[in-house]
Design a protein around this motif. Structure first.
Motif, PDB file in Angstrom:
ATOM      1  N   LEU A  40      28.604 -32.191  -8.695  1.00 42.17           N
ATOM      2  CA  LEU A  40      28.807 -33.545  -8.173  1.00 42.17           C
ATOM      3  C   LEU A  40      30.282 -33.773  -7.883  1.00 42.17           C
ATOM      4  N   ASP A  41      30.587 -34.004  -6.622  1.00 36.52           N
ATOM      5  CA  ASP A  41      31.942 -34.345  -6.208  1.00 36.52           C
ATOM      6  C   ASP A  41      31.957 -35.806  -5.768  1.00 36.52           C
ATOM      7  N   LEU A  42      33.013 -36.492  -6.108  1.00 36.77           N
ATOM      8  CA  LEU A  42      33.144 -37.915  -5.808  1.00 36.77           C
ATOM      9  C   LEU A  42      34.141 -38.089  -4.670  1.00 36.77           C
ATOM     10  N   ALA A  43      33.818 -38.955  -3.711  1.00 38.24           N
ATOM     11  CA  ALA A  43      34.703 -39.124  -2.559  1.00 38.24           C
ATOM     12  C   ALA A  43      34.664 -40.554  -2.046  1.00 38.24           C
ATOM     13  N   ARG A  44      35.739 -40.927  -1.377  1.00 34.74           N
ATOM     14  CA  ARG A  44      35.727 -42.193  -0.650  1.00 34.74           C
ATOM     15  C   ARG A  44      34.673 -42.128   0.457  1.00 34.74           C
ATOM     16  N   ARG A  75      27.027 -41.727 -11.059  1.00 33.07           N
ATOM     17  CA  ARG A  75      26.061 -42.807 -10.858  1.00 33.07           C
ATOM     18  C   ARG A  75      26.767 -44.161 -10.816  1.00 33.07           C
ATOM     19  N   GLU A  76      27.687 -44.369 -11.741  1.00 32.22           N
ATOM     20  CA  GLU A  76      28.420 -45.638 -11.776  1.00 32.22           C
ATOM     21  C   GLU A  76      29.278 -45.801 -10.524  1.00 32.22           C
ATOM     22  N   SER A  77      29.932 -44.712 -10.108  1.00 28.36           N
ATOM     23  CA  SER A  77      30.818 -44.783  -8.948  1.00 28.36           C
ATOM     24  C   SER A  77      30.038 -45.043  -7.668  1.00 28.36           C
ATOM     25  N   GLU A  78      28.838 -44.478  -7.575  1.00 27.16           N
ATOM     26  CA  GLU A  78      28.003 -44.706  -6.393  1.00 27.16           C
ATOM     27  C   GLU A  78      27.623 -46.179  -6.293  1.00 27.16           C
ATOM     28  N   GLN A  79      27.365 -46.792  -7.438  1.00 28.49           N
ATOM     29  CA  GLN A  79      27.066 -48.223  -7.447  1.00 28.49           C
ATOM     30  C   GLN A  79      28.278 -49.045  -7.026  1.00 28.49           C
ATOM     31  N   ASP A  80      29.472 -48.493  -7.254  1.00 28.28           N
ATOM     32  CA  ASP A  80      30.707 -49.175  -6.866  1.00 28.28           C
ATOM     33  C   ASP A  80      31.079 -48.924  -5.408  1.00 28.28           C
ATOM     34  N   GLY A  81      30.245 -48.178  -4.681  1.00 28.11           N
ATOM     35  CA  GLY A  81      30.485 -47.979  -3.261  1.00 28.11           C
ATOM     36  C   GLY A  81      31.135 -46.668  -2.893  1.00 28.11           C
ATOM     37  N   LEU A  82      31.379 -45.792  -3.879  1.00 28.89           N
ATOM     38  CA  LEU A  82      31.934 -44.485  -3.566  1.00 28.89           C
ATOM     39  C   LEU A  82      30.812 -43.513  -3.197  1.00 28.89           C
ATOM     40  N   GLN A  83      31.183 -42.396  -2.629  1.00 24.53           N
ATOM     41  CA  GLN A  83      30.231 -41.398  -2.147  1.00 24.53           C
ATOM     42  C   GLN A  83      30.107 -40.261  -3.165  1.00 24.53           C
ATOM     43  N   VAL A  84      28.882 -39.853  -3.463  1.00 23.88           N
ATOM     44  CA  VAL A  84      28.645 -38.710  -4.337  1.00 23.88           C
ATOM     45  C   VAL A  84      28.080 -37.570  -3.491  1.00 23.88           C
ATOM     46  N   VAL A  85      28.775 -36.445  -3.495  1.00 20.35           N
ATOM     47  CA  VAL A  85      28.353 -35.271  -2.729  1.00 20.35           C
ATOM     48  C   VAL A  85      27.696 -34.285  -3.688  1.00 20.35           C
ATOM     49  N   HIS A  86      26.450 -33.921  -3.392  1.00 20.10           N
ATOM     50  CA  HIS A  86      25.683 -33.029  -4.257  1.00 20.10           C
ATOM     51  C   HIS A  86      25.788 -31.589  -3.767  1.00 20.10           C
ATOM     52  N   ARG A  87      26.031 -30.677  -4.715  1.00 22.12           N
ATOM     53  CA  ARG A  87      25.897 -29.240  -4.472  1.00 22.12           C
ATOM     54  C   ARG A  87      24.714 -28.786  -5.325  1.00 22.12           C
ATOM     55  N   PRO A  88      23.524 -28.658  -4.717  1.00 20.90           N
ATOM     56  CA  PRO A  88      22.281 -28.535  -5.497  1.00 20.90           C
ATOM     57  C   PRO A  88      22.246 -27.325  -6.432  1.00 20.90           C
ATOM     58  N   ALA A  89      21.919 -27.614  -7.695  1.00 22.29           N
ATOM     59  CA  ALA A  89      21.609 -26.598  -8.715  1.00 22.29           C
ATOM     60  C   ALA A  89      22.648 -25.486  -8.788  1.00 22.29           C
TER      61      ALA A  89
END
Length: 501
Positions: free
Chosen positions: A472-476, A249-263
Motif C-alpha cells: 500500500l502506497d499513499l499519494a496525493r 484506510r484512514e487516509s483514504e477517508q481523508d481524501g488521499l489516494q491509496v495505490v495497491h500492489r496486489p499480494a
C-alpha cells in the motif's frame, strides 16, 4: 484532515530533520516535482548501486540514475531495457547480449559493452554485500564482442538469463571506483543535489527512453511507516511507500489516494532447521497447523490480501497449487507430544517495525499459538539493527519478502551456497533439482520442475507463510502512474506524473 495534521506535527518534524528536509517543509502542489517518502534508514543510505540495496530508497534512486539491462513486465515476463536481446547457444552456457546503440551517460560518453561487463564484474566482486546477485555468471570467461555486444558465460546451463539480469543490474562507466558521490549514469534522471538519504534528481536530456513527465524527483529515506504517511498527510511529500493498512484506510477517508500492489507483501516466520526445537519436522508442522491464517490476514492486512499456503512466492508463475493447509489444533498438539513436548514449548519470536505489520504478525501469532501449548515471548528489535543482527541469524523471527521472483528467493535463501540461507535449508538433492530445472530449455518443463521444488520447501522447510498482503502506497490525489507490480517493478517511477488540480 487539518486536525490530523496538527496532531502529527511534532513526529513529522523530527523525521524531516533526520533526513535533512526541514528546509523544504512548506506544502508544495507543483506538477513538475515529485516528493517521495521511501522506505529506508537514513544512517544506512548508500551511493553504491552494486552493494546490498538494504534501503528501498537507495534502490529507487539507482533505478532513476542508472540503466538496467532488463525489467519485469506487467505479466511477470522479462522485458528489454538497455539490453535489447539475449540469445543462448545450444548448451545454455553462452549468451549473446545485444545492447541499445543510442544510450549515453550523463557526461556524454556512450554506454558500451565494456561498461556493462565492468559493472557486472563489480557486482560479482561485491557478492558478500549483494547476496550473490551475479552468482550464476562466469564473468571471467565473459567477453566484449564489439561496442554493443557481449558474450555472457554462465557457470552452469542456465535458461533464465533474462530474468537474472532484471532490475538491479545498474550500469556505470568502466573504471568507476569512487562512489562517495553518485557516478555518471545513463538513466532517465541525474543527481542534482542532496545526498543518499535525501536526494534531488533532475530529468536527464540524454535519456534514450520515453521522456519523463516530471522535471524533478526528490527521494527521502524515512524508516518509520507512520512518519512516511504523515509526510503526505501534512503536505510534505506526494507519495509515501509501504504504509500500514489502518493508516491507508484512514487516509483514504481523508481524501488521499491509496495505490495497491496486489499480494506482494509477505511476512514469513522463519524457523531454522539446524537448531532445536525446529530441527524436528514435527515441531515445524505443529506450528504451521496451529496458525489461524485468515485471522492474520484480516488483522495484519485488514483483509487486503490472501491467505497463504506456506509458499514463499505464491504469485510466481511457477508456483504450485497444493491443497490449502488448514488449522488443526488437535493434530498440532499431537505432533508436539510426539516430539517430546507434551507440556508445550516456550519460544522467543523476534520482529521489528521496519515494515507495517511485522510487529502485529508476531503479537497475533503469540496469541494464536497458545491454543496449541506454544508459549511465545515477542521481542521487538530496533529497525536499524534487525537486518544485520537478527535476519538470517536468529532461530525464530518474522521476516519480509516484497514480491521478488522465486529464482531470486532460491538464489538468496534456499541453495546450500546461498548467502542468507535463513532457515538452514541445506538439501544437496534440492540443489541438483534446481540446476536441472534451470538447464531445461523448454519453458513449460522448467516451470513444472520449479513448482515441484517449491512444493518440497513448503512441505519440509522452515517457512510459515500465512498470507500475502497488498503493498500500500499513499499519494496525493493528483499523482498518477505509480507502479502496481511486485518486486523491483515498484522502483521504476520515471513515468509517474502529477496532474494539475
Amino acid at each position: 484532515m487539518q486536525r490530523r495534521q496538527f496532531v502529527l506535527g511534532a513526529a513529522l518534524a523530527t523525521a524531516l530533520v533526520a533526513t535533512g528536509c526541514a528546509a523544504n517543509s512548506t506544502a508544495d502542489t507543483s506538477t513538475d516535482t515529485l516528493r517521495y517518502a521511501a522506505v529506508g534508514a537514513p544512517a544506512a543510505a548508500s551511493n553504491d548501486p552494486h552493494g546490498g540495496l538494504g534501503n528501498e530508497s537507495d534502490a529507487m534512486r539507482f533505478a532513476l540514475l542508472y540503466d538496467v539491462l532488463t525489467v519485469p513486465g506487467a505479466d511477470g515476463s522479462t522485458q528489454p531495457r538497455l539490453a535489447t536481446s539475449w540469445t543462448p547457444d545450444t548448451t545454455q552456457t553462452r549468451w549473446k547480449l545485444a545492447l541499445r546503440p543510442d544510450a549515453s551517460f550523463t557526461d556524454g560518453r556512450p554506454v558500451r559493452a565494456a561498461d556493462v561487463l565492468f559493472s557486472l564484474r563489480r557486482m560479482q566482486d561485491k557478492a558478500a554485500e549483494n547476496y550473490g546477485r551475479m552468482a550464476m555468471f562466469d564473468l571471467a570467461a565473459s567477453t566484449v564482442v564489439d561496442e554493443h555486444t557481449l558474450n555472457l558465460a554462465t557457470r552452469k546451463p542456465f535458461a533464465e538469463v533474462g530474468k537474472a539480469l532484471e532490475s538491479a543490474t545498474f550500469v556505470v562507466p568502466e573504471g568507476s571506483t569512487d562512489f562517495t558521490n553518485p557516478v555518471a549514469g545513463s538513466g532517465p534522471f541525474r543527481m542534482a543535489g542532496g545526498d543518499a538519504a535525501s536526494a534531488v534528481l533532475e530529468r536527464s536530456d540524454r535519456w534514450w527512453g520515453s521522456r519523463p513527465p516530471l522535471r524533478r524527483i526528490e527521494i527521502r529515506a524515512i524508516a518509520d511507516p507512520q512518519a512516511r504517511a504523515d509526510a503526505v498527510a501534512a503536505g510534505q511529500a506526494d507519495v509515501a511507500g509501504s504504509v500500514n493498512p489502518a493508516t491507508a484506510r484512514e487516509s483514504e477517508q481523508d481524501g488521499l489516494q491509496v495505490v495497491h500492489r496486489p499480494a506482494v507483501t509477505v511476512y514469513p516466520v522463519v524457523m531454522r532447521l539446524d537448531r532445536a526445537p525446529f530441527d524436528d519436522p514435527r515441531v515445524r508442522e505443529a506450528i504451521k497447523l496451529a496458525v489461524d491464517r485468515k485471522q492474520l490476514v484480516d488483522a495484519v492486512f485488514l483483509g487486503q490480501g490472501v491467505v497463504g499456503n506456506d509458499l514463499l512466492t505464491p504469485a510466481d508463475p511457477t508456483a504450485p497449487a497444493p491443497p490449502q493447509r488448514q488449522r488443526d489444533l488437535d493434530r498440532a498438539r499431537q505432533l508436539l507430544a510426539e516430539a517430546g513436548h507434551s507440556n508445550g514449548l516456550d519460544l522467543t519470536l523476534r520482529t521489528t517495525t521496519a515494515y507495517p505489520g511485522m510487529e502485529t504478525t508476531a503479537t497475533l501469532l503469540a496469541d494464536q499459538l497458545k491454543a496449541a501449548g506454544i508459549r511465545i515471548r515477542v521481542q521487538v528489535e530496533p529497525q536499524d539493527t534487525f537486518w544485520t543482527q537478527v535476519y538470517s541469524q536468529a532461530d525464530f523471527y518474522v521476516s519480509y519478502l516484497g514480491g521478488i521472483p522465486f529464482l531470486d528467493v532460491a538464489r538468496v535463501a534456499l541453495l546450500s551456497t546461498s548467502p542468507t540461507n535463513e532457515t538452514a535449508w541445506h538439501r544437496p538433492d534440492w540443489d541438483l533439482g534446481f540446476d536441472a530445472a534451470l538447464a531445461t530449455a523448454d519453458a513449460a518443463g522448467r516451470s513444472a520442475q520449479l513448482g515441484r521444488l517449491q512444493q518440497q520447501v513448503r512441505d519440509e522447510g522452515g517457512y510459515l507463510v500465512w498470507g500475502a498482503g497488498d503493498g500500500l502506497d499513499l499519494a496525493r490525489p493528483q499523482v498518477a502512474g505509480l507502479p502496481t507490480g511486485p518486486g523491483f517493478q515498484r522502483l521504476f517511477i520515471d513515468q509517474v506524473r502529477i496532474n494539475a488540480t
